[in-house]
Design an enzyme around this catalytic site. Structure first.
Site, PDB file in Angstrom:
ATOM      1  N   LEU A   6       0.828  -1.208   0.000  1.00 14.90           N
ATOM      2  CA  LEU A   6       0.000   0.000   0.000  1.00 14.90           C
ATOM      3  C   LEU A   6       0.859   1.253   0.000  1.00 14.90           C
ATOM      4  CD1 LEU A   6      -2.668  -1.096   2.620  1.00 14.90           C
ATOM      5  CD2 LEU A   6      -3.030  -0.821   0.168  1.00 14.90           C
ATOM      6  N   GLY A   7       2.013   1.168   0.619  1.00 17.44           N
ATOM      7  CA  GLY A   7       2.888   2.342   0.683  1.00 17.44           C
ATOM      8  C   GLY A   7       4.049   2.072   1.609  1.00 17.44           C
ATOM      9  N   ALA A   8       4.909   3.073   1.721  1.00 18.57           N
ATOM     10  CA  ALA A   8       6.053   2.929   2.621  1.00 18.57           C
ATOM     11  C   ALA A   8       6.091   4.122   3.555  1.00 18.57           C
ATOM     12  CB  ALA A   8       7.343   2.842   1.823  1.00 18.57           C
TER      13      ALA A   8
ATOM     14  N   ASP B  60       5.848  12.537  13.901  1.00 22.31           N
ATOM     15  CA  ASP B  60       5.933  12.350  12.450  1.00 22.31           C
ATOM     16  C   ASP B  60       4.597  12.686  11.784  1.00 22.31           C
ATOM     17  OD1 ASP B  60       7.264  11.803  10.128  1.00 22.31           O
ATOM     18  OD2 ASP B  60       7.023   9.628  10.242  1.00 22.31           O
TER      19      ASP B  60
ATOM     20  N   PHE C  35       8.266   4.093   9.130  1.00 21.18           N
ATOM     21  CA  PHE C  35       8.771   3.016   9.968  1.00 21.18           C
ATOM     22  C   PHE C  35       8.797   1.678   9.239  1.00 21.18           C
ATOM     23  CE2 PHE C  35       7.115   6.304  12.626  1.00 21.18           C
ATOM     24  CZ  PHE C  35       8.090   6.453  13.593  1.00 21.18           C
ATOM     25  N   GLY C  36       8.379   1.707   7.993  1.00 20.34           N
ATOM     26  CA  GLY C  36       8.408   0.474   7.229  1.00 20.34           C
ATOM     27  C   GLY C  36       7.266   0.427   6.233  1.00 20.34           C
TER      28      GLY C  36
ATOM     29  N   VAL D 132       3.864  -0.858   4.153  1.00 25.63           N
ATOM     30  CA  VAL D 132       2.527  -1.256   4.567  1.00 25.63           C
ATOM     31  C   VAL D 132       1.896  -2.129   3.483  1.00 25.63           C
ATOM     32  CG1 VAL D 132       0.279  -0.405   5.313  1.00 25.63           C
ATOM     33  CG2 VAL D 132       2.318   0.939   5.766  1.00 25.63           C
TER      34      VAL D 132
ATOM     35  N   LYS E  70       1.628  -3.189   8.835  1.00 27.73           N
ATOM     36  CA  LYS E  70       2.862  -2.424   8.757  1.00 27.73           C
ATOM     37  C   LYS E  70       4.002  -3.305   9.233  1.00 27.73           C
ATOM     38  CE  LYS E  70       2.999   2.041   9.611  1.00 27.73           C
ATOM     39  NZ  LYS E  70       3.798   2.934   8.779  1.00 27.73           N
TER      40      LYS E  70
END
Ligand code: NAG
Ligand code: NAG
Ligand code: NAG
Ligand code: NAG
Ligand code: NAG
Ligand code: NAG
Ligand code: NAG
Ligand code: NAG
Ligand code: NAG
Length: 783
Positions: A494-496, A614, A499-500, A502, A516
């Protein structure tokens, strides 16, 4: 010779008579504080007048001239316990006045009966000291009470019992009252409703059997006000009513000769409700059953370390810290408010507004939100504050202090309590687990049988538990295998995030989730689980919900609810033609407000406050109706601070534009850092452009700097996203832009070129005083 002998005998007899057997006190006699054995007694020595040491004893010793009941219980004192040293004396002058003098010979108290024809004094068997002109009473201790009422004493309207700051009076309508400092009425009690007559000249009389009554010419018989709990018990007992130095009125009984008194009735049943019991800014609470006094936090210190009832003072006065002034939260605490409400004002305000409005109002020193459904908020102006803390209380209070807030260490009692609760919880958990295991095994068996007849594939055992636990709201622990299966081996990314990466997943119960996969987490399993517990204990409409986690070997994964509409950045920055995604102004404003709410909750309203660290459009997710949900909160704590700084600064993470200057300046990261980042996100929400974008259009300046210049020129349309330019509420847009610039000055770092100099924008706060810009204020001003 015989006559002389008889005279000596006579004078000896007189002396004995005077001091021991008790009789009329003749003018010219004296008592000395240096000789405590010397007293003037009633005929049967039930009562005696003399000097007694103060209780508790002082050094050097001090004394009061008092009438005591057999055994030494004081029931009256000259001049409301006026103290003298060992050189003091009580004179019954030949002028007919009774006078207390101290060692320097100054009169410290006088009965004011000189030249009123007083010829004798007499202490009678009821404990009344009477000064007489012949047979007529000119002055009596019953008519001039100090803090005690005895049986057969007639306490009428206008008379006052006093003890320290407290006073006790009978009102004309027959009500009894307790006042603090002659002004604050903290107890006001009338007769029970069965008495409906209007009284004319009531008098309060304590019956010797221990019944407190009010008599009045309009009443056929005396009306009963209160019973002492030993009423009518036999024995040589004296009952008396006394206003104590703790501000409570009690009925006591004392057995003759015992020298002790036992409480039989108290006017104020909850001692902590006595105004000022714990002194100014002191907080009253109970340990088991005793009221105890303490200070609100370590930002305060006791006025007198030896006497907790003297109240507390701030270690640093708030005038000395305009920069770091903040509100200390006191849960389950109330600042007592009684009529007349001179030092308080009542408002109808929400809980957080009750706190925030007080903070920005310089006249307000503290506030109490009743939080009982009435919506009432009490402002306290600087003056006397009397606090009451009880776990049973719904109200929350706030008091100004110089930041940072330093909470009290938990008391040994609390620690003990927590241990007990923990033990109990552990037991309950064990029971629940065992019970549900048994129950589920049975269900499972049934299901197995049912499904296996038709199909050979169904979710694993633990996935079924997951379903059960998910419904209960606790975070579910998944095995790595389960996660792999639900994400089809991490197929759909799904995305980055910071923290890592997803991935999309589907749980056994068909719930769609976002998984995640955390990177660079070196934390042990126990610590990780603790953080997960904290994260999952935060429930808010504007926070993404954590469903579960996986902690196996070096794998650390978090399972969140899936947000259908992705993250805010997709809408703001991707060209519309490409993404087909469009956000109306209405939705943008809703998102901004929701995000502020989510952050407020993290900062101020949840149990363990969380600084997000964040905040950026990538971390603001949207559900199917475009409600904003903040994600990734609490993750910053999983990293150690050094790594965090590093991670956030690496350009790979792409968060640089949102970081408050303190990150670069190596200063402490506080909730202000989130407020700064929020300001940047808000500007982007309005403009549809990255705050750090540099282009020809922005004169090769960072967009945020350029936007601020345009804003000052009044070119709001120029800042606004062209996609929505036609249908916006200009008032909302202006407010949002103002808030974004204010928030961006909220940084705790010294002003740099990247922070804005702004004036006159923030509501009721002076320019550059943006320390006050908190998420809750943003919310307040936006909406
Ligand atoms: C007072 O009486 C006590 C005992 O009754 C005696 O020990 C003490 O000396 C007396 N003090 C004076 C000052 O007479
Ligand atoms: C005696 O009383 C006077 C007047 O109240 C006061 O000024 C003085 O300090 C007192 N002296 C002592 C030793 O208590
Ligand atoms: C004392 O009492 C007598 C008679 O009761 C009265 O005549 C006299 O005036 C009184 N003295 C004073 C000073 O009041
Ligand atoms: C108490 O004193 C008042 C006024 O002096 C008087 O009217 C009333 O009768 C007295 N009551 C009793 C019970 O003595
Ligand atoms: C008591 O009241 C008086 C005025 O009525 C005021 O000056 C004084 O400060 C008060 N005392 C305290 C401790 O607040
Ligand atoms: C007298 O006390 C009752 C409570 O017992 C209270 O409701 C009432 O308002 C009081 N009356 C006055 C005049 O203070
Ligand atoms: C008491 O006084 C009030 C007003 O003064 C009057 O309205 C009421 O009727 C009186 N009650 C009785 C029982 O006399
Ligand atoms: C109320 O007052 C009446 C009359 O004095 C008395 O008989 C009754 O016991 C009182 N009730 C209570 C509950 O105190
Ligand atoms: C409660 O406070 C009282 C008085 O300060 C103290 O004597 C008592 O030991 C305390 N009890 C507990 C259980 O802490």
């Amino acid at each position: 010779m015989a006559i002389k002998f008889r005279l000596v005998l006579l004078s000896l007899f007189c002396l004995l008579f005077n001091t021991i057997s008790g009789a009329a006190i003749s003018p010219g006699s004296s008592l000395y504080a240096s000789n405590l054995n010397q007293t003037w007694s009633s005929p049967d020595s039930t009562f005696s007048l003399g000097f007694i040491p103060t209780d508790p004893p002082t050094s050097p010793p001090s004394f009061i001239a008092a009438i005591t009941y057999s055994g030494g219980v004081p029931i009256w004192s000259a001049g409301y316990e006026i103290r003298v040293d060992s050189g003091g004396a009580l004179h019954f002058l030949s002028s007919g006045t009774l006078q207390l003098v101290n060692s320097s010979g100054d009169t410290v108290w006088d009965s004011d009966t000189a030249s009123r024809g007083v010829s004798s004094a007499h202490l009678d068997e009821t404990g009344n000291l009477i000064l007489r002109n012949g047979t007529a009473s000119v002055w009596s201790s019953f008519d001039n009470p100090t803090d005690t009422i005895l049986p057969s004493q007639n306490f009428t309207v206008g008379k006052v019992l006093r003890s320290g700051m407290y006073s006790f009076q009978l009102l004309k309508n027959g009500n009894l009252t307790l006042l603090w400092n002659n002004s604050i009425l903290y107890w006001n009690q009338g007769l029970n409703s069965s008495v409906t007559t209007n009284l004319t000249s009531p008098s309060l009389i304590l019956k010797s059997i221990g019944i407190l009554t009010i008599s009045d010419p309009k009443l056929a018989t005396a009306a009963i006000f209160a019973y002492s709990n030993d009423d009518a018990e036999a024995g040589d007992i004296l009952r008396f009513l006394k206003l104590e130095s703790d501000g409570n009125v009690r009925i006591y009984s004392s057995t003759k000769g015992s020298g002790t008194k036992i409480e039989r009735w108290a006017a104020v049943t909850d001692q902590c409700q006595v105004f000022g019991y714990c002194g100014n800014m002191g907080i009253c609470s109970y340990n088991d059953s005793n009221p105890i006094c303490g200070c609100a936090s370590l930002n305060f210190e006791p006025v007198d370390p030896k006497d907790s009832r003297q109240g507390c003072k701030r270690k640093m006065e708030i005038e000395d810290c305009p920069q770091s002034m903040t509100m200390l939260d006191l849960d389950h605490t109330r600042f007592l408010t009684y009529p007349p409400e001179t030092d308080s004002q009542i408002f109808l305000l929400g809980i957080s507004a009750c706190k925030v409005n007080c903070l920005v109002n310089s006249a307000c020193d503290a506030s109490t939100s009743l939080a009982d459904g009435t919506g009432q908020c009490y402002y306290k102006t600087a003056g006397y504050l009397s606090g009451y803390d009880s776990p049973a209380m719904t109200s929350s209070s706030y008091i100004k202090v110089c930041g940072p807030v330093v909470p009290n260490p938990p008391s040994s009692l609390e620690r003990e309590c927590k241990k007990k609760v923990w033990k109990m919880k552990a037991w309950i958990l064990v029971l629940v687990v065992v019970a549900s295991l048994l129950g589920l095994t049975a269900v499972e068996g049934g299901l197995w049988w049912w499904f296996c007849r038709k199909s050979h594939s169904f979710g694993s055992l633990s996935a079924q538990y997951a379903l059960y636990e998910y419904a209960s709201g606790a975070p579910v622990q998944f095995s790595y295998k389960e996660i792999e299966r639900s994400t089809k081996k991490f197929k759909e990314k799904l995305g980055a995030g910071g923290f890592g990466a997803v991935y999309k997943g589907i749980l056994a119960n068909r719930t769609v989730v976002a998984v995640k996969r955390l990177e660079g987490i070196e934390q042990g399993e126990k610590q990780f689980k603790m953080e997960v517990a904290t994260i999952s204990s935060t429930h808010h409409l504007n926070l993404v919900r954590l469903i579960g986690f996986c902690s196996e070997g070096r794998h650390r994964l978090l399972v969140y609810e899936f947000m259908k509409n992705g993250s805010l950045d997709d809408y703001l920055f991707a060209p519309e033609e490409q993404s087909g995604k469009f956000l109306s102004w209405e939705n943008r404003f809703k998102i901004a407000l929701g995000t502020a709410r989510g952050i407020t909750y993290l900062h101020e309203e949840c149990r363990d406050c969380i600084v997000h660290c964040d905040i950026k459009p990538e971390n603001i997710l949207l559900d199917e109706s475009y409600n904003s949900k903040v994600s990734d909160f609490g993750l910053a704590k999983l990293l150690n601070p050094k790594d965090l700084r590093y991670l956030s600064l690496t350009s790979v993470r792409g968060t640089r534009g949102y970081l408050a200057p303190e990150w670069l300046a190596n200063l402490p990261i506080t909730s202000k850092s989130d407020v700064y980042s929020y300001g940047m996100v808000l500007l982007e929400t309005v403009s549809g452009r990255r705050n750090f974008e540099v282009s020809e259009e922005t004169d090769r300046k960072k967009f945020s700097i350029w936007a601020f210049e345009e804003f000052e020129k009044g070119n709001i349309k120029g800042i606004l996203d062209k996609k929505i330019a036609d249908c916006v509420d200009m008032d909302q847009v202006t407010r949002a832009i103002q808030v974004s610039f204010c928030s961006s000055t909220a940084s705790s770092a010294p002003a740099t070129s990247s922070s804005f100099q702004i004036s006159g924008v923030w509501p009721s706060a002076p320019a550059r005083n943006m320390e006050k810009a908190t998420a809750s204020l943003i919310q307040l001003y936006l909406s």
